[in-house]
Design a protein around this motif. Structure first.
Motif, PDB file in Angstrom:
ATOM      1  N   LYS A  53       2.260   0.936  -4.677  1.00 25.81           N
ATOM      2  CA  LYS A  53       2.091  -0.414  -4.097  1.00 25.81           C
ATOM      3  C   LYS A  53       0.625  -0.625  -3.718  1.00 25.81           C
ATOM      4  CE  LYS A  53       6.594  -1.674  -3.336  1.00 25.81           C
ATOM      5  NZ  LYS A  53       6.827  -1.924  -4.776  1.00 25.81           N
ATOM      6  N   THR A  54       0.092  -1.780  -4.099  1.00 28.65           N
ATOM      7  CA  THR A  54      -1.284  -2.098  -3.685  1.00 28.65           C
ATOM      8  C   THR A  54      -1.329  -3.572  -3.279  1.00 28.65           C
ATOM      9  OG1 THR A  54      -2.272  -3.054  -5.680  1.00 28.65           O
ATOM     10  CG2 THR A  54      -2.017  -0.658  -5.654  1.00 28.65           C
ATOM     11  N   LYS A  55      -2.454  -3.987  -2.696  1.00 26.92           N
ATOM     12  CA  LYS A  55      -2.603  -5.403  -2.306  1.00 26.92           C
ATOM     13  C   LYS A  55      -2.680  -6.310  -3.541  1.00 26.92           C
ATOM     14  CE  LYS A  55      -3.325  -5.546   2.384  1.00 26.92           C
ATOM     15  NZ  LYS A  55      -4.351  -4.785   3.117  1.00 26.92           N
ATOM     16  N   GLU A  56      -3.043  -5.732  -4.680  1.00 26.44           N
ATOM     17  CA  GLU A  56      -3.096  -6.518  -5.923  1.00 26.44           C
ATOM     18  C   GLU A  56      -1.760  -6.528  -6.647  1.00 26.44           C
ATOM     19  OE1 GLU A  56      -6.199  -5.982  -9.112  1.00 26.44           O
ATOM     20  OE2 GLU A  56      -7.233  -4.916  -7.496  1.00 26.44           O
ATOM     21  N   GLY A  57      -0.755  -5.924  -6.075  1.00 25.94           N
ATOM     22  CA  GLY A  57       0.549  -5.837  -6.735  1.00 25.94           C
ATOM     23  C   GLY A  57       0.858  -4.411  -7.150  1.00 25.94           C
ATOM     24  N   ASP A  58       1.938  -4.252  -7.916  1.00 24.25           N
ATOM     25  CA  ASP A  58       2.372  -2.912  -8.303  1.00 24.25           C
ATOM     26  C   ASP A  58       1.460  -2.320  -9.377  1.00 24.25           C
ATOM     27  OD1 ASP A  58       4.414  -3.119  -6.571  1.00 24.25           O
ATOM     28  OD2 ASP A  58       6.016  -3.244  -8.075  1.00 24.25           O
TER      29      ASP A  58
ATOM     30  N   ASN B  43       0.729  -3.414 -16.596  1.00 24.80           N
ATOM     31  CA  ASN B  43      -0.328  -3.526 -15.588  1.00 24.80           C
ATOM     32  C   ASN B  43      -1.271  -4.679 -15.900  1.00 24.80           C
ATOM     33  OD1 ASN B  43       0.361  -1.423 -13.828  1.00 24.80           O
ATOM     34  ND2 ASN B  43      -0.651   0.096 -15.143  1.00 24.80           N
ATOM     35  N   ASN B  44      -1.901  -5.244 -14.851  1.00 22.90           N
ATOM     36  CA  ASN B  44      -2.910  -6.276 -15.096  1.00 22.90           C
ATOM     37  C   ASN B  44      -4.155  -5.634 -15.733  1.00 22.90           C
ATOM     38  OD1 ASN B  44      -4.757  -5.312 -13.121  1.00 22.90           O
ATOM     39  ND2 ASN B  44      -3.631  -6.373 -11.501  1.00 22.90           N
TER      40      ASN B  44
END
Ligand SMILES: *Cc1c(COP(=O)(O)O)cnc(C)c1O
Length: 664
Positions: free
Chosen positions: A176-181, A212-213
């Motif tokens: 989990k991150t602030k930018e999403g999974d 992923n982005n």
């Protein structure tokens, strides 16, 4: 684990791997020990270890190469080794042409090679360990020398999907991150023992996935990418947090978590987060041990709390602050501090480094032990020396299994036949290296030195050029010299880049003197060249500024092959000071002040180096008179002493110490 379970976890097994992985074989090696290793890692009764490292130098081009059914893909070969020398005639016409496999490019230098050697000795000893690391999709970087511009780094491309011995698993872990999974795929590579009876699985994490982005996809591209602080934080969290999630996902039964360098510190944070009852952390953290590899300030990661807050969810940020702040007022999280404060055991990598670490971290001094590094004998030993030890097997016994037997070489110290065989074995190696760089016409009876390692300030790469007129004078008066350089500098290390520039410029200016001094610098120093060079030159030059070299290992590869040392007194060399393995020169560090790594002491130490070089050159040409060898010369005694000490400076002894002091 059964064979069916094993192949059931591999992505695209039928299309890509069914020829290389069969019920009996894994890329040409027996599969049974691999399945057994997987089984042991899940068994509750085993006291297994999870070993975390940012990099692994496994060197399959020189050791335990898998035998895939089809030729290695061109994408996984590497040919870029141009030479820049003062023998211009050759540079413009020739390139080194070696048809070799690219060593799996998940390492940058010494730390990775040490981790690789460690895992190989663990495998040799049959200890139940799972190694964890990262699949670097673009490796470290490719080095090009452009004269007048120095080192120009380029991206490196390789193909994990066709790399022999490497397989992608269906398993995924999510952070989990602030930018999403952030989703990570797991890969497996297998490190076989020298006798193929045991295996250590290596799990590699990879963010290059369609789900992923675009930013996340690149996180596992380049090892030690550091052009923004967020890269460094993400890479370390993939290793620590992603690594712990991988252990969980693979259902490994782990008794000890070994953090090889502070890069993996967030593993402790992940352990804390994963506990429902936080009071259990006091017990759980006792499962962690830590090896610290550097006395250089830049080697210890510190991240601003603001940068951490940009990346991690609040519960992680709170835990990082709780464990990583040096003082309550600090606005940094220090990864070394997280490790020192929580791990049950910490070790430095040489006795001298232990001393320095205790000075650097007085509040943890009593918990800091030192276990001296080593090298993996089977990887770094030349064939001609293996033959030599076999020829004298009455003395060396089963040296492959018991590396300490090499110390028995002292029984042969006054045997003229052995002394001659030893020198001949060395000349075989020297000739085979000179054959690789044939156009440069190096001569086997000319004294040859090598300086090859990471190019960075405290290692003082261009020390030899500081008094080059005196070196030239020596070459004209005492005897000719051949000198080889190699090494990469981290793309953001400006001082390292300046050193490369300095070496290139000096080499260029020496053109008219090539009859008495030939100087070459090789591009893209890697494990393949690491072996070729440490096996074959006469003198291994090592001149870091004490006390900033934690250990150093390339000299250990050299002594194993009878290559004598010319070194400052630092790292492992301190433990061989009295053994007459060559020459020790220059500034010595004593006392309780560490000193400054930018006070390089070039004037004094280059003078000491020239003086030492003169002694060595004199002795060499007393021993080797144009190919006629005086086997009673003390040079040969130094070679013998080298082999005696190689009985100690190996990872077999080191891993045994880890097992006793760190893992039990
Ligand atoms: C052994 C090795 C190193 C480490 O050398 P040091 O002397 O410890 O600096 C670095 N790079 C490669 C390719 C090696 O083989």
């Amino acid at each position: 684990m059964t064979y069916e379970q094993f192949i059931g976890n591999i992505e695209n097994f039928d299309a890509n791997y069914s020829k290389d992985i069969t019920p009996t074989h894994y890329f040409g090696f027996p599969i049974a020990p691999l399945l057994e290793a997987e089984h042991r890692l899940m068994a509750p009764k085993e006291k297994s270890v999870a070993y975390f490292s940012m990099e692994y130098g496994l060197a399959p081009s020189i050791y335990n190469s898998f035998n895939p059914g089809k030729p290695v893909s061109e994408k996984n070969k590497f040919y870029n080794h141009e030479v820049f020398s003062n023998y211009w005639l050759s540079d413009y016409v020739f390139k080194i042409n070696i048809d070799k496999m690219l060593d799996i490019p998940i390492y940058s230098g010494g730390l990775g090679v040490l981790a690789g050697d460690t895992v190989k000795s663990i495998s040799d000893l049959g200890i139940s360990v799972c190694a964890l690391g990262i699949l670097w999709n673009k490796g470290y970087f490719k080095q090009n020398f452009w004269y007048k511009h120095g080192q120009v780094p380029e991206e490196l491309y390789w193909d994990p999907h066709t790399y022999p011995g490497l397989v992608p698993l269906k398993n995924r872990v999510v952070m989990k991150t602030k930018e999403g999974d952030l989703t990570l795929r797991l890969w497996k590579y297998y490190v076989y023992s020298y006798d193929k009876k045991h295996v250590v699985p290596l799990v590699l994490l990879d963010s290059n996935l369609p789900e992923n982005n675009e930013h996340f996809k690149c996180l596992t591209d380049q090892l030690y990418r550091s052009d923004a602080v967020s890269w460094r934080i993400f890479q370390r969290s993939i290793l620590g947090i992603g690594g712990m999630k991988a252990v969980e996902n693979l259902k490994l039964n782990v008794n000890t978590y070994h953090l090889n360098e502070g890069h993996a510190a967030f593993a402790l944070v992940e352990k804390y987060i994963s506990l429902k009852d936080k009071t259990k952390f006091e017990v759980e953290k006792k499962k962690f041990v830590y090896t610290c590899h550097t006395p250089v300030a830049a080697g210890h990661d510190r991240f601003g709390i603001h940068d951490i807050e940009n990346i991690f969810p609040d519960d992680y940020v709170d835990a990082m602050k709780k464990f990583g702040k040096e003082t309550a007022a600090s606005d940094n999280v220090n990864l070394t501090h997280i490790c020192l404060d929580n791990c049950r055991h910490t070790n430095a990598v040489a006795q001298k480094h232990g001393e320095i670490m205790r000075l650097q971290f007085p509040e943890f001094a009593k918990d800091i032990d030192a276990i001296t590094n080593g090298i993996h004998l089977h990887t770094w030993l030349s064939a001609s020396f293996a033959d030599l030890f076999d020829k004298y097997s009455k003395t060396f016994g089963d040296w492959r299994r018991n590396n300490e037997n090499l110390a028995n070489v002292m029984q042969l110290a006054s045997d003229p036949a052995f002394r001659k065989d030893l020198f001949d074995a060395h000349q075989v190696n020297k000739r085979s290296f000179f054959n690789v760089i044939k156009p440069w016409k190096l001569e086997e009876d000319v004294l040859t030195l090598c300086w090859a390692r990471r190019i960075t300030g405290y290692k003082r790469p261009s020390l030899l050029f500081h008094r080059i007129e005196e070196v030239l004078d020596l070459a004209y008066k005492v005897g000719p010299l051949q000198i080889i350089f190699a090494g990469k500098s981290h793309p953001n290390d400006n001082i390292g880049a300046a050193h490369i520039q300095d070496i290139l410029t000096h080499i260029d200016r020496l053109n008219e003197h090539y009859k008495v001094i030939k100087v070459l610098i090789l591009e893209n120093y890697d494990t393949y060249f690491g072996k070729l060079l440490t096996n074959s030159v006469d003198v291994w030059l090592n001149n870091p500024l004490p006390p900033f070299e934690a250990s150093g290992t390339s000299g250990m590869k050299a002594i194993l092959n009878g290559v004598v040392q010319m070194s400052t007194l630092d790292g492992w060399v301190v433990e061989a000071e009295k053994d007459n393995v060559g020459w020790i020169f220059g500034y010595e560090h004593h006392g309780n002040e560490i000193g400054s790594e930018s006070d390089l002491r070039l004037d004094a130490d280059s003078a000491a180096l020239v003086k030492t070089l003169k002694e060595a050159t004199t002795m060499y040409y007393q021993m080797n008179k144009g190919g006629t060898i005086d086997i009673h010369n003390p040079w040969i005694d130094k070679m013998i002493n080298c082999i005696r000490r190689a009985a100690f400076f190996n990872t077999q002894r080191m891993v045994e110490e880890y097992r006793k002091k760190m893992w039990s």
